[in-house]
Design a protein around this motif. Structure first.
Motif, PDB file in Angstrom:
ATOM      1  N   ILE A   1       0.848  -1.185   0.000  1.00 49.30           N
ATOM      2  CA  ILE A   1       0.000   0.000   0.000  1.00 49.30           C
ATOM      3  C   ILE A   1       0.890   1.243   0.000  1.00 49.30           C
ATOM      4  O   ILE A   1       1.794   1.366   0.827  1.00 49.30           O
ATOM      5  N   ALA A   2       0.615   2.167  -0.928  1.00 48.45           N
ATOM      6  CA  ALA A   2       1.399   3.399  -1.053  1.00 48.45           C
ATOM      7  C   ALA A   2       0.509   4.601  -0.792  1.00 48.45           C
ATOM      8  O   ALA A   2      -0.607   4.684  -1.305  1.00 48.45           O
ATOM      9  N   ARG A   3       1.022   5.519   0.031  1.00 52.46           N
ATOM     10  CA  ARG A   3       0.333   6.772   0.354  1.00 52.46           C
ATOM     11  C   ARG A   3       1.354   7.900   0.306  1.00 52.46           C
ATOM     12  O   ARG A   3       2.553   7.659   0.381  1.00 52.46           O
ATOM     13  N   ALA A   4       0.843   9.123   0.258  1.00 50.53           N
ATOM     14  CA  ALA A   4       1.743  10.274   0.237  1.00 50.53           C
ATOM     15  C   ALA A   4       1.120  11.426   1.007  1.00 50.53           C
ATOM     16  O   ALA A   4      -0.093  11.475   1.208  1.00 50.53           O
ATOM     17  N   ALA A   5       1.978  12.350   1.409  1.00 51.05           N
ATOM     18  CA  ALA A   5       1.536  13.568   2.090  1.00 51.05           C
ATOM     19  C   ALA A   5       2.370  14.733   1.581  1.00 51.05           C
ATOM     20  O   ALA A   5       3.594  14.618   1.452  1.00 51.05           O
ATOM     21  N   ILE A   6       1.707  15.826   1.289  1.00 47.19           N
ATOM     22  CA  ILE A   6       2.398  17.046   0.879  1.00 47.19           C
ATOM     23  C   ILE A   6       2.956  17.701   2.142  1.00 47.19           C
ATOM     24  O   ILE A   6       2.240  17.894   3.118  1.00 47.19           O
ATOM     25  N   ILE A   7       4.258  18.022   2.105  1.00 48.69           N
ATOM     26  CA  ILE A   7       4.869  18.623   3.287  1.00 48.69           C
ATOM     27  C   ILE A   7       5.250  20.083   3.082  1.00 48.69           C
ATOM     28  O   ILE A   7       5.498  20.799   4.043  1.00 48.69           O
TER      29      ILE A   7
ATOM     30  N   PHE B   1       4.988   6.812   1.588  1.00 46.93           N
ATOM     31  CA  PHE B   1       5.101   5.711   2.544  1.00 46.93           C
ATOM     32  C   PHE B   1       4.594   4.435   1.898  1.00 46.93           C
ATOM     33  O   PHE B   1       3.518   4.428   1.291  1.00 46.93           O
ATOM     34  N   LEU B   2       5.342   3.373   2.047  1.00 49.46           N
ATOM     35  CA  LEU B   2       4.955   2.080   1.500  1.00 49.46           C
ATOM     36  C   LEU B   2       4.868   1.081   2.646  1.00 49.46           C
ATOM     37  O   LEU B   2       5.845   0.896   3.379  1.00 49.46           O
ATOM     38  N   GLU B   3       3.694   0.483   2.800  1.00 51.92           N
ATOM     39  CA  GLU B   3       3.452  -0.456   3.899  1.00 51.92           C
ATOM     40  C   GLU B   3       2.900  -1.763   3.372  1.00 51.92           C
ATOM     41  O   GLU B   3       2.308  -1.807   2.291  1.00 51.92           O
ATOM     42  N   ASP B   4       3.046  -2.813   4.179  1.00 52.45           N
ATOM     43  CA  ASP B   4       2.368  -4.065   3.853  1.00 52.45           C
ATOM     44  C   ASP B   4       0.968  -4.019   4.455  1.00 52.45           C
ATOM     45  O   ASP B   4       0.576  -3.027   5.079  1.00 52.45           O
ATOM     46  N   GLU B   5       0.215  -5.077   4.276  1.00 49.95           N
ATOM     47  CA  GLU B   5      -1.176  -5.099   4.752  1.00 49.95           C
ATOM     48  C   GLU B   5      -1.288  -5.041   6.271  1.00 49.95           C
ATOM     49  O   GLU B   5      -2.327  -4.672   6.800  1.00 49.95           O
ATOM     50  N   ASP B   6      -0.215  -5.388   6.980  1.00 52.23           N
ATOM     51  CA  ASP B   6      -0.218  -5.328   8.444  1.00 52.23           C
ATOM     52  C   ASP B   6       0.239  -3.969   8.968  1.00 52.23           C
ATOM     53  O   ASP B   6       0.333  -3.768  10.180  1.00 52.23           O
ATOM     54  N   GLY B   7       0.564  -3.047   8.061  1.00 49.98           N
ATOM     55  CA  GLY B   7       0.981  -1.712   8.462  1.00 49.98           C
ATOM     56  C   GLY B   7       2.476  -1.565   8.699  1.00 49.98           C
ATOM     57  O   GLY B   7       2.927  -0.508   9.135  1.00 49.98           O
ATOM     58  N   ALA B   8       3.252  -2.598   8.393  1.00 53.75           N
ATOM     59  CA  ALA B   8       4.709  -2.512   8.555  1.00 53.75           C
ATOM     60  C   ALA B   8       5.291  -1.647   7.441  1.00 53.75           C
ATOM     61  O   ALA B   8       5.015  -1.878   6.258  1.00 53.75           O
TER      62      ALA B   8
END
Length: 134
Positions: free
Chosen positions: A94-100, A112-119
Motif C-alpha cells: 500500500i502506497a500513500r503520500a503527504a504534501i509537506i 510511505f509504502l506499507e504491507d497489509e499489516d501496516g509494517a
C-alpha cells in the motif's frame, strides 16, 4: 486547471501505471492511496521486489497526490528513498503520500509504502515542479 476527475483518469490510464499493475483505492483531493499486488515480474534476482518498482510506485503516488491538489501537470525534480524491509512475491503493498511543503512552483512530498499489516517497507521524500502550461 484540471478537475479531480480529470487527474484521476490521467493517473489510472497511465500506460506505465497499468504496466506495473498499480491499483487506485482512494483518489481524493490530497489523499491518494494505491496498492500493488506483487507478481513474479516485479521481482529481482534475489526474489524480492525490485527497488525500482517500489521507487516508481512511490513516485507515482506522490505525483498523483500533488496533482490532485494543484490540478496541474508536474515533474519529479529530486527524490530519495529508504528501503526498510524486503517485499516478497504475493504481498499486497500500500502506497500513500503527504504534501509537506507547497510553494508557487515547487512542492515537496513524502511517500510511505506499507504491507497489509501496516509494517513500513519504504519511505521517500521528493521535490516536484509544477508545470504551468499556457
Amino acid at each position: 486547471m484540471e478537475s479531480l476527475d480529470d487527474v484521476r483518469r490521467i493517473f489510472e490510464n497511465s500506460a506505465f501505471n497499468k504496466h506495473l499493475n498499480i491499483h487506485t483505492d482512494i483518489f481524493e483531493e490530497g489523499n491518494v492511496c494505491c496498492t500493488l499486488q506483487v507478481q513474479n515480474h516485479h521481482l529481482n534476482v534475489n526474489q524480492a521486489v525490485h527497488g525500482g518498482v517500489l521507487f516508481s510506485l512511490l513516485d507515482s503516488v506522490m505525483g498523483a497526490t500533488i496533482r490532485s491538489v494543484s490540478g496541474t501537470p508536474l515533474v519529479t525534480v529530486n527524490m530519495s528513498i529508504h528501503y526498510l524491509a524486503a517485499v516478497q512475491a504475493g504481498e499486497n503493498i500500500i502506497a500513500r503520500a503527504a504534501i509537506i511543503h507547497s510553494g508557487k512552483s515547487i512542492v515537496m512530498a513524502e511517500g510511505f509504502l506499507e504491507d497489509e499489516d501496516g509494517a513500513l517497507k519504504a519511505k521517500t521524500i521528493g521535490t516536484f515542479k509544477l508545470l504551468r502550461l499556457s
